[in-house]
Write a protein that holds these residues in place. Structure first.
Motif, PDB file in Angstrom:
ATOM      1  N   SER A  66      -2.470 -26.376 -15.286  1.00  0.00           N
ATOM      2  CA  SER A  66      -1.675 -25.658 -14.290  1.00  0.00           C
ATOM      3  C   SER A  66      -1.472 -24.190 -14.649  1.00  0.00           C
ATOM      4  O   SER A  66      -1.546 -23.322 -13.775  1.00  0.00           O
ATOM      5  N   GLY A  67      -1.214 -23.866 -15.901  1.00  0.00           N
ATOM      6  CA  GLY A  67      -1.045 -22.473 -16.308  1.00  0.00           C
ATOM      7  C   GLY A  67      -2.327 -21.690 -16.161  1.00  0.00           C
ATOM      8  O   GLY A  67      -2.320 -20.533 -15.718  1.00  0.00           O
ATOM      9  N   ARG A  68      -3.429 -22.310 -16.533  1.00  0.00           N
ATOM     10  CA  ARG A  68      -4.721 -21.645 -16.394  1.00  0.00           C
ATOM     11  C   ARG A  68      -5.046 -21.374 -14.937  1.00  0.00           C
ATOM     12  O   ARG A  68      -5.493 -20.278 -14.580  1.00  0.00           O
ATOM     13  N   ASN A  69      -4.800 -22.354 -14.068  1.00  0.00           N
ATOM     14  CA  ASN A  69      -5.100 -22.184 -12.645  1.00  0.00           C
ATOM     15  C   ASN A  69      -4.227 -21.116 -12.006  1.00  0.00           C
ATOM     16  O   ASN A  69      -4.704 -20.346 -11.163  1.00  0.00           O
ATOM     17  N   LEU A  70      -2.959 -21.053 -12.381  1.00  0.00           N
ATOM     18  CA  LEU A  70      -2.078 -20.007 -11.863  1.00  0.00           C
ATOM     19  C   LEU A  70      -2.591 -18.625 -12.253  1.00  0.00           C
ATOM     20  O   LEU A  70      -2.664 -17.719 -11.426  1.00  0.00           O
ATOM     21  N   ASN A  71      -2.984 -18.466 -13.496  1.00  0.00           N
ATOM     22  CA  ASN A  71      -3.474 -17.174 -13.957  1.00  0.00           C
ATOM     23  C   ASN A  71      -4.826 -16.818 -13.341  1.00  0.00           C
ATOM     24  O   ASN A  71      -5.097 -15.645 -13.093  1.00  0.00           O
ATOM     25  N   LEU A  72      -5.654 -17.808 -13.074  1.00  0.00           N
ATOM     26  CA  LEU A  72      -6.910 -17.524 -12.386  1.00  0.00           C
ATOM     27  C   LEU A  72      -6.666 -17.044 -10.958  1.00  0.00           C
ATOM     28  O   LEU A  72      -7.374 -16.165 -10.461  1.00  0.00           O
ATOM     29  N   LEU A  73      -5.648 -17.592 -10.311  1.00  0.00           N
ATOM     30  CA  LEU A  73      -5.276 -17.129  -8.973  1.00  0.00           C
ATOM     31  C   LEU A  73      -4.786 -15.680  -9.006  1.00  0.00           C
ATOM     32  O   LEU A  73      -5.184 -14.861  -8.171  1.00  0.00           O
ATOM     33  N   PRO A  96       0.794  -1.234   0.000  1.00  0.00           N
ATOM     34  CA  PRO A  96       0.000   0.000   0.000  1.00  0.00           C
ATOM     35  C   PRO A  96       0.830   1.289   0.000  1.00  0.00           C
ATOM     36  O   PRO A  96       0.601   2.182   0.802  1.00  0.00           O
ATOM     37  N   PHE A  97       1.812   1.411  -0.862  1.00  0.00           N
ATOM     38  CA  PHE A  97       2.527   2.668  -1.032  1.00  0.00           C
ATOM     39  C   PHE A  97       1.878   3.457  -2.166  1.00  0.00           C
ATOM     40  O   PHE A  97       1.204   2.872  -3.016  1.00  0.00           O
ATOM     41  N   PRO A  98       2.073   4.756  -2.226  1.00  0.00           N
ATOM     42  CA  PRO A  98       1.454   5.549  -3.299  1.00  0.00           C
ATOM     43  C   PRO A  98       1.884   5.087  -4.687  1.00  0.00           C
ATOM     44  O   PRO A  98       3.061   4.855  -4.940  1.00  0.00           O
ATOM     45  N   LEU A  99       0.939   4.926  -5.547  1.00  0.00           N
ATOM     46  CA  LEU A  99       1.080   4.559  -6.960  1.00  0.00           C
ATOM     47  C   LEU A  99       1.567   3.136  -7.214  1.00  0.00           C
ATOM     48  O   LEU A  99       1.550   2.692  -8.340  1.00  0.00           O
ATOM     49  N   VAL A 100       2.000   2.415  -6.213  1.00  0.00           N
ATOM     50  CA  VAL A 100       2.424   1.028  -6.428  1.00  0.00           C
ATOM     51  C   VAL A 100       1.228   0.118  -6.712  1.00  0.00           C
ATOM     52  O   VAL A 100       1.313  -0.752  -7.583  1.00  0.00           O
ATOM     53  N   PRO A 101       0.070   0.290  -6.041  1.00  0.00           N
ATOM     54  CA  PRO A 101      -1.071  -0.582  -6.364  1.00  0.00           C
ATOM     55  C   PRO A 101      -1.602  -0.421  -7.788  1.00  0.00           C
ATOM     56  O   PRO A 101      -2.364  -1.255  -8.243  1.00  0.00           O
ATOM     57  N   LEU A 102      -1.171   0.599  -8.485  1.00  0.00           N
ATOM     58  CA  LEU A 102      -1.586   0.733  -9.878  1.00  0.00           C
ATOM     59  C   LEU A 102      -0.981  -0.365 -10.757  1.00  0.00           C
ATOM     60  O   LEU A 102      -1.415  -0.554 -11.890  1.00  0.00           O
ATOM     61  N   LEU A 103      -0.015  -1.097 -10.236  1.00  0.00           N
ATOM     62  CA  LEU A 103       0.544  -2.231 -10.976  1.00  0.00           C
ATOM     63  C   LEU A 103      -0.487  -3.343 -11.166  1.00  0.00           C
ATOM     64  O   LEU A 103      -0.333  -4.182 -12.048  1.00  0.00           O
ATOM     65  N   ASN A 104      -1.541  -3.331 -10.351  1.00  0.00           N
ATOM     66  CA  ASN A 104      -2.606  -4.320 -10.548  1.00  0.00           C
ATOM     67  C   ASN A 104      -3.334  -4.097 -11.864  1.00  0.00           C
ATOM     68  O   ASN A 104      -3.906  -5.033 -12.411  1.00  0.00           O
ATOM     69  N   TRP A 105      -3.308  -2.867 -12.379  1.00  0.00           N
ATOM     70  CA  TRP A 105      -3.896  -2.601 -13.687  1.00  0.00           C
ATOM     71  C   TRP A 105      -3.052  -3.213 -14.805  1.00  0.00           C
ATOM     72  O   TRP A 105      -3.529  -3.396 -15.915  1.00  0.00           O
ATOM     73  N   VAL A 106      -1.810  -3.516 -14.531  1.00  0.00           N
ATOM     74  CA  VAL A 106      -0.962  -4.220 -15.494  1.00  0.00           C
ATOM     75  C   VAL A 106      -1.109  -5.735 -15.307  1.00  0.00           C
ATOM     76  O   VAL A 106      -1.176  -6.487 -16.276  1.00  0.00           O
ATOM     77  N   ALA A 107      -1.192  -6.163 -14.054  1.00  0.00           N
ATOM     78  CA  ALA A 107      -1.253  -7.599 -13.758  1.00  0.00           C
ATOM     79  C   ALA A 107      -2.567  -8.216 -14.220  1.00  0.00           C
ATOM     80  O   ALA A 107      -2.577  -9.356 -14.692  1.00  0.00           O
ATOM     81  N   PHE A 108      -3.656  -7.491 -14.096  1.00  0.00           N
ATOM     82  CA  PHE A 108      -4.967  -8.055 -14.432  1.00  0.00           C
ATOM     83  C   PHE A 108      -5.077  -8.430 -15.914  1.00  0.00           C
ATOM     84  O   PHE A 108      -5.433  -9.572 -16.230  1.00  0.00           O
ATOM     85  N   PRO A 109      -4.771  -7.528 -16.858  1.00  0.00           N
ATOM     86  CA  PRO A 109      -4.862  -7.944 -18.269  1.00  0.00           C
ATOM     87  C   PRO A 109      -3.839  -9.005 -18.654  1.00  0.00           C
ATOM     88  O   PRO A 109      -4.134  -9.867 -19.490  1.00  0.00           O
ATOM     89  N   LEU A 110      -2.643  -8.954 -18.054  1.00  0.00           N
ATOM     90  CA  LEU A 110      -1.658  -9.997 -18.344  1.00  0.00           C
ATOM     91  C   LEU A 110      -2.160 -11.366 -17.898  1.00  0.00           C
ATOM     92  O   LEU A 110      -2.013 -12.358 -18.623  1.00  0.00           O
ATOM     93  N   ALA A 111      -2.742 -11.422 -16.718  1.00  0.00           N
ATOM     94  CA  ALA A 111      -3.274 -12.693 -16.227  1.00  0.00           C
ATOM     95  C   ALA A 111      -4.464 -13.150 -17.060  1.00  0.00           C
ATOM     96  O   ALA A 111      -4.670 -14.351 -17.245  1.00  0.00           O
ATOM     97  N   LEU A 112      -5.218 -12.207 -17.576  1.00  0.00           N
ATOM     98  CA  LEU A 112      -6.349 -12.569 -18.435  1.00  0.00           C
ATOM     99  C   LEU A 112      -5.856 -13.197 -19.735  1.00  0.00           C
ATOM    100  O   LEU A 112      -6.407 -14.215 -20.185  1.00  0.00           O
ATOM    101  N   VAL A 113      -4.828 -12.628 -20.319  1.00  0.00           N
ATOM    102  CA  VAL A 113      -4.238 -13.209 -21.538  1.00  0.00           C
ATOM    103  C   VAL A 113      -3.651 -14.581 -21.226  1.00  0.00           C
ATOM    104  O   VAL A 113      -3.809 -15.530 -22.000  1.00  0.00           O
ATOM    105  N   GLY A 114      -2.974 -14.700 -20.087  1.00  0.00           N
ATOM    106  CA  GLY A 114      -2.417 -15.997 -19.691  1.00  0.00           C
ATOM    107  C   GLY A 114      -3.493 -17.044 -19.461  1.00  0.00           C
ATOM    108  O   GLY A 114      -3.293 -18.227 -19.752  1.00  0.00           O
ATOM    109  N   THR A 115      -4.641 -16.626 -18.944  1.00  0.00           N
ATOM    110  CA  THR A 115      -5.751 -17.560 -18.735  1.00  0.00           C
ATOM    111  C   THR A 115      -6.289 -18.075 -20.060  1.00  0.00           C
ATOM    112  O   THR A 115      -6.559 -19.273 -20.209  1.00  0.00           O
ATOM    113  N   VAL A 116      -6.432 -17.182 -21.023  1.00  0.00           N
ATOM    114  CA  VAL A 116      -6.923 -17.603 -22.345  1.00  0.00           C
ATOM    115  C   VAL A 116      -5.933 -18.563 -22.999  1.00  0.00           C
ATOM    116  O   VAL A 116      -6.328 -19.581 -23.569  1.00  0.00           O
ATOM    117  N   ILE A 117      -4.659 -18.252 -22.900  1.00  0.00           N
ATOM    118  CA  ILE A 117      -3.648 -19.154 -23.464  1.00  0.00           C
ATOM    119  C   ILE A 117      -3.653 -20.494 -22.715  1.00  0.00           C
ATOM    120  O   ILE A 117      -3.517 -21.554 -23.314  1.00  0.00           O
TER     121      ILE A 117
END
Length: 75
Positions: A52-59, A23-44
């Motif tokens: 296993s790859g799908r389950n990791l990305n869903l987590l 919870p430092f300033p502007l660091v939680p904005l990295l979740n806006w990068v992680a969410f679409p990356l994990a979504l692409v990883g889930t589709v792949i």
């Protein structure tokens, strides 16, 4: 092969999601990068024969999605 790509994307997105939980300033904005990356990883991962790859990305999607939901998407 697609499962390995999905796991690599999940590890990369997981790094962003775990740093984004801090919870430092502007660091939680990295979740806006992680969410679409994990979504692409889930589709792949869904295209792969293994789960296993799908389950990791869903987590990672759950971690970053809950963090974005609880803070209103800002910090």
């Amino acid at each position: 092969m697609l499962n390995i790509v999905s796991i690599l994307i999940g590890l990369f997105a997981g790094l962003f999601a775990l740093v984004g939980v801090i919870p430092f300033p502007l660091v939680p904005l990295l979740n806006w990068v992680a969410f679409p990356l994990a979504l692409v990883g889930t589709v792949i991962g869904m295209l792969s024969s293994s789960n296993s790859g799908r389950n990791l990305n869903l987590l990672i999607l759950a971690i970053s999605g809950i963090r974005l939901f609880l803070t209103g998407g800002l910090i």
